[in-house]
Scaffold this active site. Sequence first.
Site, PDB file in Angstrom:
ATOM      1  N   TYR A   1      15.231 -17.372   9.055  1.00 34.38           N
ATOM      2  CA  TYR A   1      14.324 -17.028  10.154  1.00 34.38           C
ATOM      3  C   TYR A   1      14.316 -15.538  10.452  1.00 34.38           C
ATOM      4  CZ  TYR A   1      15.681 -21.886  11.501  1.00 34.38           C
ATOM      5  OH  TYR A   1      15.975 -23.217  11.546  1.00 34.38           O
TER       6      TYR A   1
ATOM      7  N   CYS B   1      24.010 -14.749  -5.086  1.00 31.21           N
ATOM      8  CA  CYS B   1      23.067 -14.078  -5.986  1.00 31.21           C
ATOM      9  C   CYS B   1      21.633 -14.296  -5.529  1.00 31.21           C
ATOM     10  CB  CYS B   1      23.273 -14.598  -7.408  1.00 31.21           C
ATOM     11  SG  CYS B   1      24.985 -14.411  -7.886  1.00 31.21           S
TER      12      CYS B   1
ATOM     13  N   TYR C   1      23.269 -24.564  14.464  1.00 30.71           N
ATOM     14  CA  TYR C   1      22.586 -24.405  13.183  1.00 30.71           C
ATOM     15  C   TYR C   1      23.341 -23.415  12.298  1.00 30.71           C
ATOM     16  CZ  TYR C   1      19.354 -26.736  16.225  1.00 30.71           C
ATOM     17  OH  TYR C   1      18.824 -27.624  17.126  1.00 30.71           O
TER      18      TYR C   1
END
Length: 415
Positions: free
Chosen positions: A317, A343, A372
Amino acid sequence: MEYFNYIDSDLYCEDVCLATLAKKFGTPLYVYSRSAFESFLGHLNEPFSKHKHLLCYSVKSASNISLLNIVAGLGLGADVVSGGELYRALRASIDPQKIVYSGVGKKASEMAEALDASILMFNVESKEELELLSRVARDKGLVAPVALRVNPDVDPKTHPYVATGLKESKFGIPIEEAPELYQLMGRLSHLKPVGLDCHIGSQLVSTSPFMAAVERLKKLLSTLRTLGIELQYLDLGGGLGIRYNEEIPPTPAQYAQAILEALGEEGDLTIILEPGRSAIGNAAVLLVEVLYNKTTPSNHFVVIDGAMNDLIRPSLYGSYHQIVPLYDFSRPTHKVSLVGPICESGDFLAKDRLLPQTLPGEFLAVKSAGAYGFSMSSNYNSRGRAAEVLVERDSYKLIRERETYSDLIRGEYSN
Ligand SMILES: *Cc1c(COP(=O)(O)O)cnc(C)c1O
């Protein structure tokens, strides 16, 4: 009250020095403050004390069994969005009669599990889901208690990925279609309409979208009454924001007052709230270790051992988490990007951040990581998921072991 403070130069969670935990359990490490979690839930419960209400903690925000045990201990309920979360909530001894089951894609097997457990209600999001639930209940000879999750089409003014109550969203039933579906429920003998539900988004920093949603739900309730449909529960979802950076979200008291004011006459319904982020977001930090300082012609990178698999919010986000050293002494600051070992160029926890110069081996705390955070973590790049620790005053307890290499291949077969 702040639960993460510097005492002398060391950052503490309640009365426990965070560097001690980082050394003892290794990093990356999630550290939760039990008092912060409990006190938020208490503050949200209090202003509703004169009303029939139920707090159903949103399990997906942080779902460790120990955290759910705390919820159960406080006599609160849970909002679950999968069979797995239902399993967790039941294992944590949360009263099934305080469990609501939300989510846009419930499967028949998950519905059956929830019916067997006798949960409080299903928040249903489509006509087809209603019909499937009716068949599953009929096969069991049971009646499923239902709330329709309507989409009130209000703009929560939050990140598009966490806005859920706009009309283009996949969530909920368009509010205009709700009366017809409540009538359909009356005809399906294995469904019982008991409530009305909405959840308009997450990280809301103003009360007005909540009030706008309540206004629309009230109109719907009166339409339903004219059709002879009386409901018991009004579920307003979660969504209250927290302070990550400069936001000034409503306090639990302001949030409660706004809801109660908007509700007005509808005081007879039991209000259900599903707080997730607001309850646990600022109750935890993610501890990481500095591996390298790496300067390229265009950037200063601080390479840390925490990555997007541990905390995906910045990558997903573009969200902001305050990041501070565990040992705070005065030193020059410089602009850096904090990046992990994964990566992917999207693997960062902060970009262009003014931070004190750090040394390899020192620990940093990524703040506001409770919601979260761990629950969205993954094994990408075959990284074991972090350990979790729960602090209460001067004591602490490991509540999830760090995953080992053998955990990583559990269930896989070699040829
Ligand atoms: C995610 C979710 C919540 C919790 O939202 P927060 O913003 O974390 O409070 C509540 N209800 C439903 C249906 C959800 O999907």
